[in-house]
Design a protein around this motif. Structure first.
Motif, PDB file in Angstrom:
ATOM      1  N   VAL A 176       0.830  -1.204   0.000  1.00  0.00           N
ATOM      2  CA  VAL A 176       0.000   0.000   0.000  1.00  0.00           C
ATOM      3  C   VAL A 176       0.864   1.253   0.000  1.00  0.00           C
ATOM      4  O   VAL A 176       0.627   2.203  -0.756  1.00  0.00           O
ATOM      5  CB  VAL A 176      -0.963   0.000   1.208  1.00  0.00           C
ATOM      6  CG1 VAL A 176      -1.653   1.356   1.343  1.00  0.00           C
ATOM      7  CG2 VAL A 176      -2.012  -1.096   1.058  1.00  0.00           C
ATOM      8  N   TRP A 177       1.902   1.248   0.841  1.00  0.00           N
ATOM      9  CA  TRP A 177       2.789   2.408   0.893  1.00  0.00           C
ATOM     10  C   TRP A 177       3.533   2.586  -0.434  1.00  0.00           C
ATOM     11  O   TRP A 177       3.759   3.719  -0.882  1.00  0.00           O
ATOM     12  CB  TRP A 177       3.800   2.255   2.030  1.00  0.00           C
ATOM     13  CG  TRP A 177       3.275   2.729   3.347  1.00  0.00           C
ATOM     14  CD1 TRP A 177       2.943   1.978   4.434  1.00  0.00           C
ATOM     15  CD2 TRP A 177       2.999   4.088   3.721  1.00  0.00           C
ATOM     16  NE1 TRP A 177       2.478   2.775   5.449  1.00  0.00           N
ATOM     17  CE2 TRP A 177       2.501   4.078   5.047  1.00  0.00           C
ATOM     18  CE3 TRP A 177       3.115   5.308   3.060  1.00  0.00           C
ATOM     19  CZ2 TRP A 177       2.125   5.234   5.707  1.00  0.00           C
ATOM     20  CZ3 TRP A 177       2.743   6.473   3.721  1.00  0.00           C
ATOM     21  CH2 TRP A 177       2.258   6.417   5.028  1.00  0.00           C
ATOM     22  N   TYR A 178       3.911   1.477  -1.062  1.00  0.00           N
ATOM     23  CA  TYR A 178       4.616   1.552  -2.343  1.00  0.00           C
ATOM     24  C   TYR A 178       3.722   2.156  -3.416  1.00  0.00           C
ATOM     25  O   TYR A 178       4.145   3.017  -4.193  1.00  0.00           O
ATOM     26  CB  TYR A 178       5.080   0.157  -2.757  1.00  0.00           C
ATOM     27  CG  TYR A 178       5.858   0.142  -4.054  1.00  0.00           C
ATOM     28  CD1 TYR A 178       7.158   0.628  -4.108  1.00  0.00           C
ATOM     29  CD2 TYR A 178       5.283  -0.354  -5.223  1.00  0.00           C
ATOM     30  CE1 TYR A 178       7.874   0.617  -5.287  1.00  0.00           C
ATOM     31  CE2 TYR A 178       5.996  -0.366  -6.410  1.00  0.00           C
ATOM     32  CZ  TYR A 178       7.292   0.117  -6.440  1.00  0.00           C
ATOM     33  OH  TYR A 178       7.991   0.122  -7.606  1.00  0.00           O
ATOM     34  N   VAL A 179       2.462   1.726  -3.448  1.00  0.00           N
ATOM     35  CA  VAL A 179       1.519   2.265  -4.423  1.00  0.00           C
ATOM     36  C   VAL A 179       1.280   3.754  -4.173  1.00  0.00           C
ATOM     37  O   VAL A 179       1.266   4.567  -5.111  1.00  0.00           O
ATOM     38  CB  VAL A 179       0.180   1.489  -4.370  1.00  0.00           C
ATOM     39  CG1 VAL A 179      -0.877   2.194  -5.216  1.00  0.00           C
ATOM     40  CG2 VAL A 179       0.368   0.059  -4.858  1.00  0.00           C
ATOM     41  N   ILE A 180       1.115   4.135  -2.902  1.00  0.00           N
ATOM     42  CA  ILE A 180       0.919   5.552  -2.567  1.00  0.00           C
ATOM     43  C   ILE A 180       2.131   6.378  -2.984  1.00  0.00           C
ATOM     44  O   ILE A 180       2.003   7.470  -3.546  1.00  0.00           O
ATOM     45  CB  ILE A 180       0.645   5.719  -1.058  1.00  0.00           C
ATOM     46  CG1 ILE A 180      -0.713   5.090  -0.695  1.00  0.00           C
ATOM     47  CG2 ILE A 180       0.677   7.191  -0.664  1.00  0.00           C
ATOM     48  CD1 ILE A 180      -1.001   5.090   0.794  1.00  0.00           C
ATOM     49  N   TYR A 181       3.321   5.836  -2.719  1.00  0.00           N
ATOM     50  CA  TYR A 181       4.554   6.539  -3.085  1.00  0.00           C
ATOM     51  C   TYR A 181       4.634   6.742  -4.594  1.00  0.00           C
ATOM     52  O   TYR A 181       4.950   7.840  -5.078  1.00  0.00           O
ATOM     53  CB  TYR A 181       5.763   5.751  -2.586  1.00  0.00           C
ATOM     54  CG  TYR A 181       7.082   6.241  -3.136  1.00  0.00           C
ATOM     55  CD1 TYR A 181       7.667   7.418  -2.666  1.00  0.00           C
ATOM     56  CD2 TYR A 181       7.739   5.529  -4.142  1.00  0.00           C
ATOM     57  CE1 TYR A 181       8.869   7.868  -3.171  1.00  0.00           C
ATOM     58  CE2 TYR A 181       8.944   5.976  -4.662  1.00  0.00           C
ATOM     59  CZ  TYR A 181       9.501   7.143  -4.171  1.00  0.00           C
ATOM     60  OH  TYR A 181      10.685   7.598  -4.692  1.00  0.00           O
ATOM     61  N   LYS A 182       4.332   5.696  -5.349  1.00  0.00           N
ATOM     62  CA  LYS A 182       4.402   5.806  -6.803  1.00  0.00           C
ATOM     63  C   LYS A 182       3.362   6.778  -7.345  1.00  0.00           C
ATOM     64  O   LYS A 182       3.622   7.523  -8.296  1.00  0.00           O
ATOM     65  CB  LYS A 182       4.223   4.421  -7.449  1.00  0.00           C
ATOM     66  CG  LYS A 182       5.445   3.533  -7.322  1.00  0.00           C
ATOM     67  CD  LYS A 182       6.641   4.169  -8.012  1.00  0.00           C
ATOM     68  CE  LYS A 182       7.881   3.310  -7.924  1.00  0.00           C
ATOM     69  NZ  LYS A 182       9.048   3.948  -8.590  1.00  0.00           N
TER      70      LYS A 182
END
Length: 273
Positions: free
Chosen positions: A21-27
């Motif tokens: 989830v954090w990776y998707v938000i970051y991207k």
């Protein structure tokens, strides 16, 4: 035995879930960086804060207005940012949404190096004095505020034009922030080191001074000799040839390292050939 009944696997699944989830938000943040959507995001944060504050202080009318704005806000966002949303969905379909930020950053850094190299070569041959500082991790907002704000797309022509003698912006330093010309005619702190050669003028002292208090890279073109120098971490690299200058600039901006890490994380197949 189900997946949830295994404590270790359950914890591992939760960790993976949160990281994804954090990776998707970051991207997604990288995708909207530098677009109008950034200002929209700031506006949403302000509205949410006002809603919480009005609820806490029991400001019923203000709470109702903000609540209506939130309820209808999603539809307004879809209408206003329809082109951006369509482009993001197209990139998702082509598998580019997760590699876009890395590619764009690489392209911007390449353009930055090309523009600075071309501009310094032009000015060095004509002995046009110049002072260009590139912000890295340490912020340079205090120094940017001393100059004339530009927030312009970087190009060799713009850099050359700024430093043409007897023009309003030629006296002082250009500061590059996030691959943009943030400001010109900026004042940089002069180095007080007693070991600086007496041959060096104000530009070199300013370049050394800013390199002593920040991690910036600063380029100097001498108007007396036409030589190109570069400072970093309190070090002065003098009389650089064009190839040496370009190699040092690429090394400091870590183009090769970024390409290596990007090739590992890119979310798409290899290119043909």
């Amino acid at each position: 035995m189900s997946f949830e009944e295994l404590p270790f696997l359950g914890y591992l699944g939760n960790v993976i879930d949160i990281l994804l989830v954090w990776y998707v938000i970051y991207k997604l943040m990288m995708v909207i960086r530098g677009t109008k959507a950034v200002q929209l995001l700031k506006g949403i944060v302000v509205i949410i804060f006002v809603r919480m504050l009005s609820s806490l202080l029991e400001l019923h009318t203000l709470f109702w207005l903000v609540d209506q704005a939130i309820n209808w806000g999603f539809l307004a966002i879809v209408i206003i940012f329809q082109p951006e949303l369509r482009r993001a969905l197209e990139q998702l379909g082509r598998g580019k949404i997760f590699s876009r930020s890395g590619n764009e950053e690489e392209d911007e850094q390449t353009k930055l190096i090309e523009a600075i190299t071309k501009a310094t070569d032009y000015m060095a041959k004509r002995r046009i004095g110049a002072l260009i500082s590139i912000e890295r991790e340490t912020g340079m907002s205090d120094y940017i505020e001393t100059g004339i704000p530009l927030q312009s797309v970087i190009s060799s022509e713009l850099l050359i034009n700024i430093f043409i003698p007897n023009t309003p912006l030629h006296d002082g330093a250009v500061i590059i922030q996030k691959n943009q010309v943030a400001a010109a005619a900026c004042y940089l702190p002069l180095s007080e080191s007693p070991f600086i050669s007496k041959e060096l003028g104000t530009r070199h002292r300013a370049a050394l001074g800013i390199s002593e208090v920040t991690d910036s890279i600063t380029i100097i073109v001498s108007e007396e000799t036409g030589s190109v120098s570069l400072t970093k971490n309190g070090e002065l690299h003098r009389d650089l040839k064009q190839d040496q200058f370009r190699e040092l600039l690429e090394q400091e901006l870590k183009i090769k390292e970024r390409n290596t890490s990007q090739s590992i994380w890119q979310w798409r197949g290899k290119k043909n050939g």
